[in-house]
Design a protein around this motif. Structure first.
Motif, PDB file in Angstrom:
ATOM      1  N   UNK A 116     -36.907   8.191  89.906  1.00  0.00           N
ATOM      2  CA  UNK A 116     -35.902   7.111  90.031  1.00  0.00           C
ATOM      3  C   UNK A 116     -34.827   7.277  88.954  1.00  0.00           C
ATOM      4  N   UNK A 117     -33.566   7.177  89.330  1.00  0.00           N
ATOM      5  CA  UNK A 117     -32.484   7.447  88.372  1.00  0.00           C
ATOM      6  C   UNK A 117     -32.189   6.291  87.429  1.00  0.00           C
ATOM      7  N   UNK A 118     -32.444   5.070  87.871  1.00  0.00           N
ATOM      8  CA  UNK A 118     -32.041   3.910  87.057  1.00  0.00           C
ATOM      9  C   UNK A 118     -33.148   2.854  87.044  1.00  0.00           C
ATOM     10  N   UNK A 119     -32.967   1.877  86.164  1.00  0.00           N
ATOM     11  CA  UNK A 119     -33.904   0.756  86.050  1.00  0.00           C
ATOM     12  C   UNK A 119     -33.902  -0.059  87.340  1.00  0.00           C
ATOM     13  N   UNK A 120     -34.958  -0.860  87.552  1.00  0.00           N
ATOM     14  CA  UNK A 120     -34.904  -1.820  88.658  1.00  0.00           C
ATOM     15  C   UNK A 120     -33.715  -2.746  88.401  1.00  0.00           C
ATOM     16  N   UNK A 121     -32.974  -3.017  89.457  1.00  0.00           N
ATOM     17  CA  UNK A 121     -31.743  -3.798  89.320  1.00  0.00           C
ATOM     18  C   UNK A 121     -32.037  -5.257  88.944  1.00  0.00           C
ATOM     19  N   UNK A 122     -31.298  -5.748  87.984  1.00  0.00           N
ATOM     20  CA  UNK A 122     -31.341  -7.181  87.661  1.00  0.00           C
ATOM     21  C   UNK A 122     -30.202  -7.844  88.433  1.00  0.00           C
ATOM     22  N   UNK A 123     -30.523  -8.739  89.364  1.00  0.00           N
ATOM     23  CA  UNK A 123     -29.449  -9.389  90.130  1.00  0.00           C
ATOM     24  C   UNK A 123     -28.758 -10.463  89.297  1.00  0.00           C
ATOM     25  N   UNK A 124     -27.668 -10.945  89.799  1.00  0.00           N
ATOM     26  CA  UNK A 124     -27.004 -12.086  89.150  1.00  0.00           C
ATOM     27  C   UNK A 124     -27.923 -13.303  89.289  1.00  0.00           C
ATOM     28  N   UNK A 163     -32.900 -17.051  75.334  1.00  0.00           N
ATOM     29  CA  UNK A 163     -33.818 -18.191  75.358  1.00  0.00           C
ATOM     30  C   UNK A 163     -34.878 -18.078  76.445  1.00  0.00           C
ATOM     31  N   UNK A 164     -34.740 -17.072  77.310  1.00  0.00           N
ATOM     32  CA  UNK A 164     -35.706 -16.857  78.400  1.00  0.00           C
ATOM     33  C   UNK A 164     -36.093 -15.375  78.448  1.00  0.00           C
ATOM     34  N   UNK A 165     -36.270 -14.780  77.264  1.00  0.00           N
ATOM     35  CA  UNK A 165     -36.550 -13.338  77.231  1.00  0.00           C
ATOM     36  C   UNK A 165     -37.895 -12.991  77.861  1.00  0.00           C
ATOM     37  N   UNK A 166     -38.725 -14.016  78.055  1.00  0.00           N
ATOM     38  CA  UNK A 166     -40.031 -13.737  78.679  1.00  0.00           C
ATOM     39  C   UNK A 166     -39.937 -13.710  80.210  1.00  0.00           C
ATOM     40  N   UNK A 167     -38.781 -14.045  80.768  1.00  0.00           N
ATOM     41  CA  UNK A 167     -38.662 -14.134  82.234  1.00  0.00           C
ATOM     42  C   UNK A 167     -37.819 -12.966  82.743  1.00  0.00           C
ATOM     43  N   UNK A 168     -38.494 -12.023  83.375  1.00  0.00           N
ATOM     44  CA  UNK A 168     -37.825 -10.809  83.846  1.00  0.00           C
ATOM     45  C   UNK A 168     -37.643 -10.897  85.361  1.00  0.00           C
ATOM     46  N   UNK A 169     -36.404 -10.842  85.779  1.00  0.00           N
ATOM     47  CA  UNK A 169     -36.106 -10.989  87.216  1.00  0.00           C
ATOM     48  C   UNK A 169     -35.391  -9.731  87.694  1.00  0.00           C
ATOM     49  N   UNK A 170     -36.022  -9.031  88.612  1.00  0.00           N
ATOM     50  CA  UNK A 170     -35.447  -7.770  89.104  1.00  0.00           C
ATOM     51  C   UNK A 170     -35.633  -7.676  90.614  1.00  0.00           C
ATOM     52  N   UNK A 171     -34.825  -6.832  91.223  1.00  0.00           N
ATOM     53  CA  UNK A 171     -35.076  -6.495  92.617  1.00  0.00           C
ATOM     54  C   UNK A 171     -36.362  -5.673  92.677  1.00  0.00           C
ATOM     55  N   UNK A 172     -37.130  -5.862  93.736  1.00  0.00           N
ATOM     56  CA  UNK A 172     -38.363  -5.089  93.919  1.00  0.00           C
ATOM     57  C   UNK A 172     -38.107  -3.882  94.792  1.00  0.00           C
TER      58      UNK A 172
END
Ligand code: FES
Length: 176
Positions: A156-164, A103-112
């Protein structure tokens, strides 16, 4: 005489080590300076974020556990670009849906924080280069992240981390 010879060699060795050290400082400085988040990024902020003012295509920088946090509202085009990717071909295969809330697929939250060596990628501020895949670009060694902040090119080995995180209302997110 022999002592003089030893002292001269010692001096040459010390001078060589000092010169190498100075070179190291010159080489390392740009990297360290990029790795040090700017004062506004480090400023204290709550882990509660009001997303209502973030326009489609815009990102803001916040702080979570003293590290930069990127909060980005994707445009329909950016969502389409993320969904058009063959996930199986990715280095760190994840769908956009797995990286966002239902329901919030437009909101991307990741560590910078770049998953290579920890620099702060560009693309979360107005006018910053977003890289070849329209997401984030790490200037330290050239990692390119796509519109779902997945690693697409570079070391970079992995995607930017998505925090809880969770939405505590339609527009407010609590990270952590
Ligand atoms: Fe980002 Fe190396 S720290 S590419």
């Amino acid at each position: 005489m022999a002592d003089d010879g030893i002292r001269r060699r010692d001096f040459i060795n010390v001078a060589a080590v000092a010169a190498a050290g100075a070179g190291g400082v010159v080489v390392l400085y740009p990297l360290i300076s990029q790795m040090a988040p700017s004062a506004d990024v480090l400023a204290e902020s709550s882990t509660e974020i009001d997303t209502s003012t973030i326009q489609p295509g815009q990102a803001i920088k916040a702080v979570f556990r003293k590290q930069p946090l990127f909060v980005r509202r994707l445009t329909p085009q950016e969502i389409a670009a993320a969904n058009a990717v063959n996930v199986g071909s990715l280095r760190d295969p994840q769908t956009l849906q797995e990286r966002t809330k239902e329901g919030h697929e437009d909101m991307l939250i990741t560590m910078g924080v770049c998953t290579h060596l920890g620099c702060v990628p560009l693309g979360a501020a107005e006018g910053e280069v977003k890289g070849e895949f329209g997401g984030y670009f790490c200037p330290c060694h050239g990692s390119h992240y796509d519109t779902a902040a997945r690693i697409r090119k570079g070391p970079a080995p992995t995607n930017l981390e998505v925090p809880e995180y969770e939405f505590t209302s339609d527009t407010v997110v609590r990270v952590g």
